[in-house]
Write an enzyme that holds these catalytic residues in place. Structure first.
Site: not given
Ligand SMILES: *Cc1c(COP(=O)(O)O)cnc(C)c1O
Length: 418
Positions: A189, A266-267, A306, A310, A337, A375
């Site tokens: 990943h 994907p997240g 974020r 970031y 604050c 996130y």
């Molecule tokens: C966080 C994570 C994801 C998802 O990442 P995104 O950037 O949100 O798509 C997929 N696989 C693993 C192992 C992760 O830790």
């Protein structure tokens, strides 16, 4: 920055209904967008089958997990606690894969329930071997390159601790042998982004690893698909990036006879643009001629961290019953604050203030911060300044909002103190 267009799915009218019923700040998820994103992910091009997992750390509310589970997604958990959370939402353990920085104390029990496990370090592989001699295991690699947006979101390469460094294959093979383990899945990943070239490179690197392990039947390419929160950002077209990947799988099969199953997880892609954080303007101040105009929200880093860490950019929309024709450049700040609690940092640089041109704001106006699905609710410095957790609402396909998480009771903040 220019006046942004309009929010993705909130209007003054539906925002007002949500605020009247559930208060602000509140995360508003859009069911239709979540379903559409799930359908896109499940249509990812593949040669020999696909398992698409939702990386649940992006937004783990049970209502979202249930919706994605019903749509056909499986799940990626980042801790043993996330595995438990998914199961509590009714997700069968057989649909959950664990890739964690920290092995949970109850790993044996979770494995016996039927979760999949990726060893993310040599130590994890050895511990798995001791618990499950003769078992099958996935190996998470750090393939030596990453493509994250910045140093804090990069998840591959020598400066990343995630996964087993690709040069330690001999050590992996030794552990497999010692504990009679079969490596059936390879996982990386590294945040593949939106560029098909990068995807192809990632797939190639991964097949070099698959070649080394004859029992591997599944290749997991992780997540990290870029989305466009802001108008000038480029979103990933899964059909476009997936095509060369599919061809690579076919090529590998023609060459080796091995038909490898594809996993993606994907997240961000699934949830980022499916949620808007709805807040209220609670103050407007200025610091004079040489200074700035500030909008202070009743939300901030406690709901959306974020931008503060970031310098990430989110569309910010002011919602008024009748939009003020006059505009103003504003710095939008949160309610903590803490000088770092800003919603309008310079792109990629949380140390620097930037402004957004918005209609002239009044106390009580609503602000919708789009792109707040990934996130956001899941990654907050919870309870800083003792603000309780915000509520979460799902905007149903009919347009009716329903509560999916109550606003936290203030007493819950100190209930564990003794
Ligand atoms: C966080 C994570 C994801 C998802 O990442 P995104 O950037 O949100 O798509 C997929 N696989 C693993 C192992 C992760 O830790």
């Amino acid at each position: 920055m220019s006046v942004s267009s309009h929010p993705r799915f909130l209007t003054y009218e539906n925002a007002h209904v949500v605020a009247e019923n559930f208060g602000t700040p509140v995360y508003v998820y859009d069911e239709a967008t979540l379903k559409g994103n799930a359908a896109d992910v499940l249509a990812f091009p593949n040669a020999f089958g696909l398992t698409a997992r939702y990386a649940m750390k992006a937004a783990p509310n049970a209502a979202i997990l249930k919706l994605f589970g019903a749509a056909g997604l499986h799940f990626d958990a980042s801790s043993g606690h996330e595995v438990r959370r998914a199961m509590a939402a009714g997700i069968p353990p057989g649909k959950i894969s664990l890739s964690a920085q920290e092995i949970p104390d109850d790993l044996v029990e979770l494995l016996d329930l039927g979760i999949d496990f990726n060893a993310c370090s040599l130590n994890q592989l050895e511990r798995f071997g001791k618990l499950k001699r003769g078992g099958s295991v996935g190996i998470r690699f750090n393939p030596g390159a990453g493509s994250g947006g910045n140093n804090r979101t990069n998840v591959g390469g020598p400066s990343s601790s995630f996964g087993i460094w690709h040069e330690w294959i001999p050590q992996i093979k030794e552990l497999l042998e010692t504990y009679d383990l079969t490596a059936t899945r390879i996982h990386t990943h590294i945040g593949s982004g939106s560029d098909p070239e990068v995807w192809l490179k990632v797939a190639k690197m991964n097949f070099d690893l698959v070649r080394q392990f004859p029992d591997v039947v599944t290749l997991n390419l992780g997540g990290g698909f870029k989305v466009a929160r802001m108008d000038d950002e480029i979103a990933t077209d899964l059909q476009v990036v997936g095509k060369p990947v599919k061809e690579k799988f076919e090529e590998f099969a023609a060459e080796t006879g091995r038909q490898i199953h594809l996993e993606i997880e994907p997240g961000t892609f699934l949830v980022a643009n499916a949620c808007s954080l709805l807040a209220s303007v609670q103050d407007v101040v200025s610091t004079g001629e040489e200074g700035y105009h500030f909008i202070k929200l009743n939300a901030g880093m406690t709901e959306l961290l974020r931008p503060s860490i970031y310098g990430s950019q989110h569309p910010i929309h002011l919602l008024q019953e009748k939009t003020n024709p006059d505009s103003q450049d504003y710095v939008v700040v949160g309610h903590c604050c803490e000088s770092g609690d800003i919603l309008t940092p310079a792109p990629g640089d949380p140390e620097v203030l930037s402004t957004r041109k918005l209609p002239v704001a009044a106390i009580g106006d609503y602000i919708a911060i789009d792109g707040s699905g990934a996130y956001a609710s899941s990654m907050t410095p919870k309870h800083y300044n003792s603000y309780p957790e915000a509520a979460e609402v799902m905007l149903g396909e009919s347009g009716t909002p329903r509560l999916i998480r109550r606003r936290q009771k203030i007493e819950a903040i100190w209930e564990n103190e003794v």
